[in-house]
Design a protein around this motif. Structure first.
Motif, PDB file in Angstrom:
ATOM      1  N   VAL A  38       0.844  -1.202   0.000  1.00  0.00           N
ATOM      2  CA  VAL A  38       0.000   0.000   0.000  1.00  0.00           C
ATOM      3  C   VAL A  38       0.879   1.252   0.000  1.00  0.00           C
ATOM      4  CG1 VAL A  38      -1.820   1.277   1.175  1.00  0.00           C
ATOM      5  CG2 VAL A  38      -1.882  -1.220   1.156  1.00  0.00           C
ATOM      6  N   ILE A  39       1.523   1.547   1.133  1.00  0.00           N
ATOM      7  CA  ILE A  39       2.358   2.743   1.217  1.00  0.00           C
ATOM      8  C   ILE A  39       3.559   2.639   0.277  1.00  0.00           C
ATOM      9  CG2 ILE A  39       3.750   4.203   2.726  1.00  0.00           C
ATOM     10  CD1 ILE A  39       0.753   4.325   3.283  1.00  0.00           C
ATOM     11  N   GLY A  40       4.296   1.522   0.386  1.00  0.00           N
ATOM     12  CA  GLY A  40       5.473   1.345  -0.448  1.00  0.00           C
ATOM     13  C   GLY A  40       5.144   1.288  -1.921  1.00  0.00           C
ATOM     14  N   ILE A  89       4.410  11.166   3.080  1.00  0.00           N
ATOM     15  CA  ILE A  89       3.411  10.093   3.167  1.00  0.00           C
ATOM     16  C   ILE A  89       3.912   8.972   4.072  1.00  0.00           C
ATOM     17  CG2 ILE A  89       2.159   8.341   1.845  1.00  0.00           C
ATOM     18  CD1 ILE A  89       2.143  10.258  -0.499  1.00  0.00           C
ATOM     19  N   HIS A  90       5.196   8.646   3.952  1.00  0.00           N
ATOM     20  CA  HIS A  90       5.761   7.599   4.813  1.00  0.00           C
ATOM     21  C   HIS A  90       5.716   8.017   6.278  1.00  0.00           C
ATOM     22  CE1 HIS A  90       7.754   4.503   2.161  1.00  0.00           C
ATOM     23  NE2 HIS A  90       7.305   5.373   1.267  1.00  0.00           N
ATOM     24  N   ILE A  91       6.018   9.270   6.560  1.00  0.00           N
ATOM     25  CA  ILE A  91       6.051   9.747   7.940  1.00  0.00           C
ATOM     26  C   ILE A  91       4.661   9.701   8.587  1.00  0.00           C
ATOM     27  CG2 ILE A  91       6.460  11.782   9.393  1.00  0.00           C
ATOM     28  CD1 ILE A  91       8.736  12.513   7.471  1.00  0.00           C
ATOM     29  N   PHE A  92       3.643  10.037   7.812  1.00  0.00           N
ATOM     30  CA  PHE A  92       2.285  10.094   8.353  1.00  0.00           C
ATOM     31  C   PHE A  92       1.425   8.911   7.887  1.00  0.00           C
ATOM     32  CE2 PHE A  92       3.737  14.518   8.337  1.00  0.00           C
ATOM     33  CZ  PHE A  92       3.496  14.867   9.667  1.00  0.00           C
ATOM     34  N   SER A  93       2.077   7.789   7.567  1.00  0.00           N
ATOM     35  CA  SER A  93       1.334   6.647   7.028  1.00  0.00           C
ATOM     36  C   SER A  93       0.383   6.039   8.056  1.00  0.00           C
ATOM     37  CB  SER A  93       2.312   5.583   6.523  1.00  0.00           C
ATOM     38  OG  SER A  93       3.176   5.167   7.561  1.00  0.00           O
ATOM     39  N   PRO A 111      -6.631  -0.733  13.784  1.00  0.00           N
ATOM     40  CA  PRO A 111      -5.678   0.092  14.540  1.00  0.00           C
ATOM     41  C   PRO A 111      -4.321  -0.565  14.750  1.00  0.00           C
ATOM     42  CG  PRO A 111      -7.853   0.179  15.544  1.00  0.00           C
ATOM     43  CD  PRO A 111      -7.927  -0.872  14.489  1.00  0.00           C
ATOM     44  N   ASP A 112      -4.289  -1.859  15.097  1.00  0.00           N
ATOM     45  CA  ASP A 112      -2.999  -2.497  15.350  1.00  0.00           C
ATOM     46  C   ASP A 112      -2.173  -2.629  14.077  1.00  0.00           C
ATOM     47  OD1 ASP A 112      -4.888  -4.231  14.365  1.00  0.00           O
ATOM     48  OD2 ASP A 112      -4.193  -5.972  15.506  1.00  0.00           O
ATOM     49  N   ILE A 113      -2.842  -2.906  12.945  1.00  0.00           N
ATOM     50  CA  ILE A 113      -2.137  -2.987  11.663  1.00  0.00           C
ATOM     51  C   ILE A 113      -1.631  -1.606  11.263  1.00  0.00           C
ATOM     52  CG2 ILE A 113      -2.379  -3.487   9.206  1.00  0.00           C
ATOM     53  CD1 ILE A 113      -4.350  -5.672   9.881  1.00  0.00           C
ATOM     54  N   SER A 114      -2.454  -0.568  11.445  1.00  0.00           N
ATOM     55  CA  SER A 114      -2.060   0.796  11.088  1.00  0.00           C
ATOM     56  C   SER A 114      -0.834   1.245  11.877  1.00  0.00           C
ATOM     57  CB  SER A 114      -3.222   1.766  11.340  1.00  0.00           C
ATOM     58  OG  SER A 114      -4.324   1.461  10.516  1.00  0.00           O
ATOM     59  N   LYS A 115      -0.820   0.945  13.168  1.00  0.00           N
ATOM     60  CA  LYS A 115       0.299   1.367  14.015  1.00  0.00           C
ATOM     61  C   LYS A 115       1.595   0.669  13.617  1.00  0.00           C
ATOM     62  CE  LYS A 115       1.797   1.736  18.845  1.00  0.00           C
ATOM     63  NZ  LYS A 115       1.431   1.498  20.269  1.00  0.00           N
ATOM     64  N   ALA A 116       1.533  -0.655  13.454  1.00  0.00           N
ATOM     65  CA  ALA A 116       2.744  -1.405  13.096  1.00  0.00           C
ATOM     66  C   ALA A 116       3.245  -1.038  11.703  1.00  0.00           C
ATOM     67  CB  ALA A 116       2.468  -2.908  13.174  1.00  0.00           C
ATOM     68  N   ILE A 172       8.116   4.371   8.262  1.00  0.00           N
ATOM     69  CA  ILE A 172       9.146   5.381   8.545  1.00  0.00           C
ATOM     70  C   ILE A 172      10.538   4.777   8.414  1.00  0.00           C
ATOM     71  CG2 ILE A 172      10.100   6.883  10.344  1.00  0.00           C
ATOM     72  CD1 ILE A 172       7.245   7.258  11.377  1.00  0.00           C
ATOM     73  N   TRP A 173      10.693   3.552   8.894  1.00  0.00           N
ATOM     74  CA  TRP A 173      11.994   2.885   8.785  1.00  0.00           C
ATOM     75  C   TRP A 173      12.398   2.620   7.332  1.00  0.00           C
ATOM     76  CZ3 TRP A 173      10.476  -1.359  12.867  1.00  0.00           C
ATOM     77  CH2 TRP A 173      10.441  -0.765  14.130  1.00  0.00           C
ATOM     78  N   MET A 174      11.411   2.614   6.416  1.00  0.00           N
ATOM     79  CA  MET A 174      11.698   2.286   5.022  1.00  0.00           C
ATOM     80  C   MET A 174      11.990   3.513   4.154  1.00  0.00           C
ATOM     81  SD  MET A 174      11.768  -0.914   4.935  1.00  0.00           S
ATOM     82  CE  MET A 174      11.900  -1.077   3.169  1.00  0.00           C
ATOM     83  N   ILE A 175      12.149   4.675   4.729  1.00  0.00           N
ATOM     84  CA  ILE A 175      12.442   5.889   3.952  1.00  0.00           C
ATOM     85  C   ILE A 175      13.750   5.776   3.165  1.00  0.00           C
ATOM     86  CG2 ILE A 175      13.059   8.340   4.179  1.00  0.00           C
ATOM     87  CD1 ILE A 175      10.866   8.589   6.286  1.00  0.00           C
ATOM     88  N   PRO A 176      14.828   5.189   3.722  1.00  0.00           N
ATOM     89  CA  PRO A 176      16.044   5.043   2.894  1.00  0.00           C
ATOM     90  C   PRO A 176      15.814   4.288   1.591  1.00  0.00           C
ATOM     91  CG  PRO A 176      16.561   4.664   5.196  1.00  0.00           C
ATOM     92  CD  PRO A 176      15.057   4.767   5.112  1.00  0.00           C
TER      93      PRO A 176
END
Length: 502
Positions: free
Chosen positions: A90-92, A143-147, A158-163, A169-173
């Motif tokens: 989704v995000i990636g 988008i990654h920061i506020f995903s 909620p638990d999926i969204s948080k994890a 954020i860790w995947m920004i590099p």
């Protein structure tokens, strides 16, 4: 694109905006019978697979970087696998698709410039794409920061969204690694320098699998280990490919950094955006399956099952993506060189090859449907749902082994803007609404959504076939000449003519 007159393989002339002259002996001769067809099919098959073989291997290796990580996440926990899947698919995929699409503009420009003999422009095009894609990466970083907030906004658990938000954020590099990688890939593909990409990807994949096992399972780093290994793998690929280019192996195509990279950026952005829209509409179409799965009952099981199916579909699509890259190079090179029949015949060979591969993959899935789900999950509910979805997955595999080939032709010819409108109509006006109606009105659940999306893909594939059938390939040669002139190449009539008769 002008497509009011179909160009048959029987024609022997090439039309440019200046004059008309006979195509050279390197173009495919008129197809006059089965014997001629078989001979030319074999010749083109060898040319296509000289590119497609390493390209497929490269695509599969790079895709397996994510797929192997997903498998290890499944052995960490169900929530870890769901978090990785949502971030990756989704995000990636949102940012990955946009930047891959923008980078695919180079398939048109580099491929056609190389075919026309304007090799010095390839390095300039790559640098322009680096500028644009890194600026784009800065935008997608937000988008990654506020995903987490975005996933919660669209109704994810909620638990999926948080994890998934933390992992994003860790995947920004990796985001910036892909901004460097995609232009490099198109730069090398246009010159048929694909074997080095395959070797680098294979070595990185082996190291990636080992360090996933070490960090995620043995050292217990879990998702943190997944992020470290994925980011490192993509940056090692980038650095290795850059060292290859800077070593002088690309000769005239790379002469160093130049301020010319900052010229014509506005026009370059327009072409890049058209390419991004075309590809993103395709990638995000399948991303919607994961999103809608999160709205169904028992969302963790639905998301896990769909992510496994999409992962398998992605493996097959990566093979088709190798054909996509090969046919894009063949079409753009041949159009740039003034060989309309060769470009057209390359399409025929690629479509047949893609269909046969898709059929083989589908049969393998049907035969092993009771066994392969256990490779991806230890959860019985997830395995049972994947088993149940296998027939739809097999059908999608067959269709999506042909569709990327047609998209590759569109990219090689520079039709991105037109295909973007086709994708909007077929995917988002027909496919998704029909899928939602089947899912909720007729209570078919995830199967209904998938059936609707298959319908949209079938319609899109038929439209692309129609566009290609009606195309005047002689006119495409003239269009290529004008495009290369506009983007800084020098394709005077005398140069083009000498290229065609040498």
């Amino acid at each position: 694109m002008e497509n009011d007159k179909k160009q048959p393989l029987l024609s022997s002339k090439v039309t440019t905006s200046d004059t008309t002259f006979n195509a050279d002996s390197k173009d495919v001769p008129p197809i006059t019978g089965v014997r001629v067809f078989s001979r030319e099919f074999y010749r083109e098959f060898k040319k296509l697979w000289y590119l497609a073989g390493p390209a497929i291997f490269t695509s599969v290796c790079q895709f397996l970087i994510g797929a192997i990580t997903q498998v290890f996440c499944g052995h960490v926990s169900t929530i870890a696998q769901a978090a990785f899947s949502v971030e990756d698919l989704v995000i990636g995929l949102f940012s990955f698709g946009a930047m891959l699409g923008m980078g695919s503009a180079l398939e048109t420009l580099c491929g056609q410039a190389y075919g026309a003999g304007q090799i010095d422009m390839l390095g300039i095009y790559m640098q322009r794409s680096w500028v644009i894609l890194n600026i784009t990466a800065l935008i997608f970083m937000v988008i990654h920061i506020f995903s987490q907030q975005l996933l919660s906004l669209i109704g994810q658990a909620p638990d999926i969204s948080k994890a998934a938000g933390t992992f994003s954020i860790w995947m920004i590099p990796k985001l910036f690694a892909t901004a460097i990688n995609f232009p490099i890939s198109k730069f090398l593909q246009a010159q048929s320098k694909i074997m080095v990409m395959a070797v680098i990807s294979a070595v990185v994949l082996v190291l990636h699998a080992f360090f996933c096992w070490l960090l995620m399972l043995q050292l217990g780093w879990g998702l943190v280990g997944a992020a470290v290994v994925v980011n490192a793998s993509w940056w090692v690929i980038d650095i290795s490919q850059l060292l290859y280019i800077f070593s002088g192996t690309c000769k005239q195509a790379w002469s160093g950094f130049s301020w010319r990279a900052f010229q014509n950026l506005r026009g370059f952005v327009r072409l890049s955006l058209a390419s991004a829209v075309m590809l993103c509409l395709e990638l995000w179409y399948f991303m919607a399956l994961i999103i809608f799965a999160g709205y169904l009952e028992n969302p963790e099981v639905s998301v896990d099952a769909m992510s496994i199916c999409m992962s398998i579909l992605g493996w097959a699509v990566m093979v088709a993506t190798g054909l996509n890259a090969a046919i894009s190079v063949r079409v753009s090179n041949e159009l740039g060189a003034g060989h309309p029949r060769s470009a057209q015949f390359s399409l025929v060979v690629a479509v047949i090859s893609g269909f046969l591969m898709g059929l083989v993959f589908s049969l393998i899935l049907i035969i092993t449907r009771d066994k392969y789900p256990a490779l991806f999950s230890t959860d019985k509910q997830v395995r049972d749902l994947v088993n149940e979805l296998t027939p739809l997955l097999a059908l999608s595999l067959t269709i999506n082994s042909v569709q990327p080939v047609l998209s590759g032709v569109a990219v090689g010819a520079g039709w991105q803007s037109v295909v973007a409108y086709v994708n909007i109509a077929c995917y988002y006006i027909l496919g998704i609404p029909l899928g939602l109606i089947l899912a909720y009105k007729f209570d078919l659940g995830i199967k209904g959504i998938w059936w609707g999306m298959i319908f949209g893909t079938v319609v899109q594939t038929c439209v692309l076939f129609g566009m290609i059938y009606k195309t005047d390939w002689n006119n495409e040669v003239s269009t290529v000449k004008e495009r290369i002139n506009r983007w800084g190449g020098d394709t005077s009539h005398e140069q083009m003519k000498s290229k065609l008769i040498e």
